[in-house]
Design a protein around this motif. Structure first.
Motif, PDB file in Angstrom:
ATOM      1  N   TYR A  87      99.677 155.787  16.651  1.00 33.16           N
ATOM      2  CA  TYR A  87      98.521 156.526  16.295  1.00 33.16           C
ATOM      3  C   TYR A  87      97.715 155.968  15.045  1.00 33.16           C
ATOM      4  O   TYR A  87      98.566 155.362  13.997  1.00 33.16           O
ATOM      5  CB  TYR A  87      98.754 157.994  16.176  1.00 33.16           C
ATOM      6  N   ASP A  88      96.718 156.168  14.714  1.00 33.47           N
ATOM      7  CA  ASP A  88      96.034 155.746  13.626  1.00 33.47           C
ATOM      8  C   ASP A  88      96.388 156.639  12.278  1.00 33.47           C
ATOM      9  O   ASP A  88      96.097 157.803  12.182  1.00 33.47           O
ATOM     10  CB  ASP A  88      94.343 156.110  13.719  1.00 33.47           C
ATOM     11  N   GLU A  89      97.135 155.916  11.533  1.00 29.19           N
ATOM     12  CA  GLU A  89      97.774 156.509  10.446  1.00 29.19           C
ATOM     13  C   GLU A  89      96.856 157.029   9.256  1.00 29.19           C
ATOM     14  O   GLU A  89      96.919 157.927   8.336  1.00 29.19           O
ATOM     15  CB  GLU A  89      99.051 155.877   9.782  1.00 29.19           C
ATOM     16  N   ASP A 144      93.741 155.930  18.406  1.00 34.05           N
ATOM     17  CA  ASP A 144      92.695 155.789  17.493  1.00 34.05           C
ATOM     18  C   ASP A 144      91.693 156.997  17.380  1.00 34.05           C
ATOM     19  O   ASP A 144      90.756 156.816  16.716  1.00 34.05           O
ATOM     20  CB  ASP A 144      92.058 154.627  17.384  1.00 34.05           C
ATOM     21  N   GLY A 176      87.834 157.526  17.164  1.00 32.56           N
ATOM     22  CA  GLY A 176      87.849 157.133  15.688  1.00 32.56           C
ATOM     23  C   GLY A 176      86.465 156.604  15.038  1.00 32.56           C
ATOM     24  O   GLY A 176      86.397 157.182  13.872  1.00 32.56           O
ATOM     25  N   SER A 198      84.578 158.277  11.249  1.00 27.03           N
ATOM     26  CA  SER A 198      84.888 157.300  10.334  1.00 27.03           C
ATOM     27  C   SER A 198      84.402 157.660   8.917  1.00 27.03           C
ATOM     28  O   SER A 198      84.988 157.341   7.684  1.00 27.03           O
ATOM     29  CB  SER A 198      84.359 155.964  10.525  1.00 27.03           C
TER      30      SER A 198
END
Length: 109
Positions: free
Chosen positions: A3-5, A45, A83, A87
């Motif tokens: 996953y998008d850390e 993401d 994501g 942003s």
């Protein structure tokens, strides 16, 4: 599934001052729970947003939002937001606020 850390870190920063927030590994990603109820999370993401059944239609009309269909059965009241659509901090804060509006009314677990 990774996953998008970076997104997870941003969520942690935004939610850090909210009493009753905890983190839990879920859906192959990470979830942020508020008083034991899932509020938001990160899977891949995307942002998992628990907006509630009443707000789902409006949430799905927002840029980058789609139905949360993790198991092959859509989850009512939940959406996934690309994501790229969160942003910017302002967009992420808007999604957090949408989720807080719903989860705040739930009884603590």
């Amino acid at each position: 599934m990774a996953y998008d850390e970076g997104l997870a870190h941003r969520l942690g920063e935004s939610l850090g001052g909210l009493p009753g927030i905890s983190e839990k590994k879920m859906f192959g990603g990470i979830a942020f729970l508020w008083n034991g109820n899932m509020l938001v999370g990160v899977m891949g993401d995307g942002l998992i947003a628990r907006v509630g059944p009443e707000a789902q239609e409006d949430a799905l009309a927002q840029p980058g939002a789609r139905v949360f269909d993790f198991t092959g059965r859509p989850m009512k009241g939940w959406v996934v937001v690309d994501g790229a659509a969160v942003s910017e901090d302002e967009a992420l804060d808007d999604w957090i606020a949408r989720c807080r509006d719903f989860v705040e009314a739930l009884p603590p677990k």
